[in-house]
Design a protein around this motif. Structure first.
Motif, PDB file in Angstrom:
ATOM      1  N   GLU A  24       2.180  -4.364 -10.000  1.00 15.17           N
ATOM      2  CA  GLU A  24       2.699  -3.118  -9.410  1.00 15.17           C
ATOM      3  C   GLU A  24       3.223  -3.377  -7.997  1.00 15.17           C
ATOM      4  OE1 GLU A  24       0.033   0.196  -9.721  1.00 15.17           O
ATOM      5  OE2 GLU A  24       1.339   1.505  -8.547  1.00 15.17           O
ATOM      6  N   LEU A  25       2.488  -4.216  -7.270  1.00 15.39           N
ATOM      7  CA  LEU A  25       2.941  -4.559  -5.921  1.00 15.39           C
ATOM      8  C   LEU A  25       4.226  -5.380  -5.991  1.00 15.39           C
ATOM      9  CD1 LEU A  25       2.318  -4.499  -2.906  1.00 15.39           C
ATOM     10  CD2 LEU A  25       0.921  -6.535  -3.218  1.00 15.39           C
ATOM     11  N   LEU A  26       4.227  -6.391  -6.859  1.00 15.01           N
ATOM     12  CA  LEU A  26       5.382  -7.282  -6.968  1.00 15.01           C
ATOM     13  C   LEU A  26       6.642  -6.521  -7.378  1.00 15.01           C
ATOM     14  CD1 LEU A  26       6.451 -10.208  -6.922  1.00 15.01           C
ATOM     15  CD2 LEU A  26       5.782 -10.412  -9.309  1.00 15.01           C
ATOM     16  N   MET A  27       6.499  -5.639  -8.371  1.00 17.58           N
ATOM     17  CA  MET A  27       7.679  -4.978  -8.906  1.00 17.58           C
ATOM     18  C   MET A  27       8.117  -3.768  -8.077  1.00 17.58           C
ATOM     19  SD  MET A  27       8.202  -7.194 -11.114  1.00 17.58           S
ATOM     20  CE  MET A  27       9.751  -6.590 -11.717  1.00 17.58           C
ATOM     21  N   THR A  28       7.362  -3.437  -7.029  1.00 19.71           N
ATOM     22  CA  THR A  28       7.825  -2.380  -6.125  1.00 19.71           C
ATOM     23  C   THR A  28       8.340  -2.977  -4.812  1.00 19.71           C
ATOM     24  OG1 THR A  28       5.520  -2.011  -5.449  1.00 19.71           O
ATOM     25  CG2 THR A  28       6.440  -0.499  -7.072  1.00 19.71           C
ATOM     26  N   LEU A  29       8.332  -4.306  -4.721  1.00 13.10           N
ATOM     27  CA  LEU A  29       9.046  -4.966  -3.630  1.00 13.10           C
ATOM     28  C   LEU A  29      10.529  -4.991  -4.027  1.00 13.10           C
ATOM     29  CD1 LEU A  29       6.579  -7.936  -2.965  1.00 13.10           C
ATOM     30  CD2 LEU A  29       7.016  -6.013  -1.439  1.00 13.10           C
TER      31      LEU A  29
END
Lengths: 248, 244
Positions: free
Chosen positions: B83-88
């Motif tokens: 979730e963190l990676l794909m919201t960067l």
């Protein structure tokens, strides 16, 4: 005030469950919006759609005027997002984690940006520590640091103070208030005292839809015949089925 | 491009930041030695070359590459960091390429770690080093294909064991699709044109050409198109299932 964040008729269904059912709202610069609701009301799903992690079935979100579905990279560049539970790569050090986020974002002066974010979130003492060894409070602050690293115009923070001790909560609320001066911030929370402490406005959602929207005082006025109602009482009242029928 | 390099570096640091990478490299090198000298009857053949090593390498890859690729997405999904990676501000394709590249570079390091085999045959005789280099490059190409398959399978689940088993199964079909075990089964239910098509998809068939020091254009096109196809599959799976 310029609108920095706009949610436009967002819908999301999981199987037969309508998780988000036509939520629309806008947040101008300088406003902290408290996003409240019982468990399963659709808060995190809404935030995931705003952050571009989940694709809505219908509707969209605009960050600084950029549609998250049409130009996700540009929209995400103006957004700082703290996911629920502040997930982070456990084997990385705090410094390595922030350097990675700065690198993915292509920040021109990463060192200075990291220094500023670390100072704001008081992470100096744990910079060389791996994230998996951090306390819940420090882990959340590391998540906050990555969210503010690039000085975004819009911040979406999913339960930013969950698991923090009272002193840490105070620090994070102070930080949010400081950041809010020229930014639009949404924080989702279960902690109703947070609304009085840090939010200019609160939206209560239930069963995927907005059931109340206003300042803390306007929300208190929603409880009929009570001048001394607490937000907890109001929350309980308007998120139960009978009360919703009364309100409608 | 910045995002791809950043994601690739983070993955590589993730590999080498734990003992798992070093254990992998040591076991892979030891198994390469076993395949060359013991299983391949190196001394009985009396020829100073690495043919026996390269003939066993696809089967080593069948087990070792899924062991590397299984964590690529499954771990991100399990820990919630996806979730963190794909919201960067990074596109799914950039994230997929970054992770895949890290896996391929890691396998490149594993192949380089087998240099004592090359040194041994050069000490014992006069092998055709040109053929050996072509074989190493072909092996890296095959590793790249299998890593793309493994990464796509890893995106299907949050369980690394399931990711490993799926990767081994799909890789096995891709490697052996030119052998009788697969072709005989296909021949029963499909016309010859389909049998030929399946045979042409076999990694082993192309690897056999490369093992002889020949690099047909068809094999290069095969490697590139297989990599592109499986990276595309990975992007599709990631886009559909990232939040499940």
């Amino acid at each position: 005030m310029q609108t920095l964040l706009e949610l436009d008729k967002l819908y999301k269904t999981f199987g037969h469950v309508k998780a988000v059912n036509g939520i629309s709202l806008s947040v101008p610069a300088g406003q902290v919006l408290g996003f409240l609701g019982p468990n399963g009301a659709g808060k995190s799903t809404t935030m995931k759609m705003v952050a571009g992690f989940l694709e809505p079935d219908a509707g969209t979100a605009r960050i600084c005027g950029t549609d998250i579905l049409k130009d996700p990279k540009k929209a995400k560049a103006s957004l700082g997002y703290l996911p629920e539970g502040a997930p982070a790569w456990g084997e990385m050090t705090v410094l390595g984690f922030l350097k990675f986020c700065a690198s993915v974002r292509g920040l021109p002066d990463a060192e200075s940006a990291i220094g500023k974010a670390v100072e704001r979130t008081a992470l100096q003492l744990v910079l060389g520590q791996s994230i998996e060894t951090l306390s819940k409070g420090f882990k959340r602050r590391a998540g906050l640091a990555q969210a503010i690293l690039h000085e975004p115009d819009v911040l979406v923070l999913d339960e930013p103070t969950d698991g923090l001790d009272p002193n840490q909560k105070h620090q994070v609320r102070q930080l949010i208030s400081d950041l809010a001066k020229d930014r639009a911030i949404i924080i989702s929370t279960h902690i109703l005292e947070e609304v009085d402490a840090v939010c200019d406005r609160a939206v209560i959602i239930d069963k995927g839809g907005v059931v109340a929207d206003g300042t803390a005082d306007e929300l208190r006025a929603l409880l009929p015949g009570r001048d001394d109602a607490t937000l907890e009482e109001v929350f309980h009242h308007i998120t139960t089925t009978d009360a919703q029928e009364d309100l409608s | 491009m910045n995002s791809i390099i950043a994601i690739m570096s983070r993955e590589l640091k993730g590999y080498f930041g734990t003992p798992v990478a070093w254990v992998f490299l040591v076991i892979f090198t030891l198994m390469s030695g076993v395949a060359t000298f013991y299983l391949g009857n190196f001394f009985a053949r009396g020829t100073a070359d690495l043919n026996s090593y390269f003939s066993y390498l696809p089967w080593l890859f069948l087990v070792f590459i899924p062991a590397v690729s299984m964590r690529l997405w499954a771990e991100e999904r399990k820990s919630g960091t996806i979730e963190l990676l794909m919201t960067l501000p990074v596109s799914p394709l950039e994230a997929v390429i970054g992770k895949w590249l890290a896996g391929v570079i890691f396998m490149g390091v594993a192949l380089i770690a087998t240099f004592p085999l090359w040194a041994s045959v050069n000490y014992l005789g006069n092998p055709d080093n040109g053929v050996i280099i072509i074989n190493y490059l072909g092996s890296l190409g095959m590793a790249a294909v299998l890593m793309a398959i493994g990464a796509a399978m890893s995106a299907l689940t949050r369980n690394q064991v399931i990711a490993f088993v799926l990767s081994v199964a799909v890789s096995f079909v891709v490697i052996t699709s030119g052998t009788p075990i697969v072709l005989d089964a296909v021949r029963v239910v499909a016309p010859q044109v389909i049998v030929d098509l399946v045979a042409s998809m076999s990694a082993l068939t192309h690897f056999t050409y490369i093992a002889q020091g020949i690099v047909p254009m068809a094999s290069v096109i095969y490697l590139v198109s297989m990599i592109c196809f499986w990276l595309f599959v990975n992007v599709v799976i990631l886009s559909i299932m990232k939040a499940d």
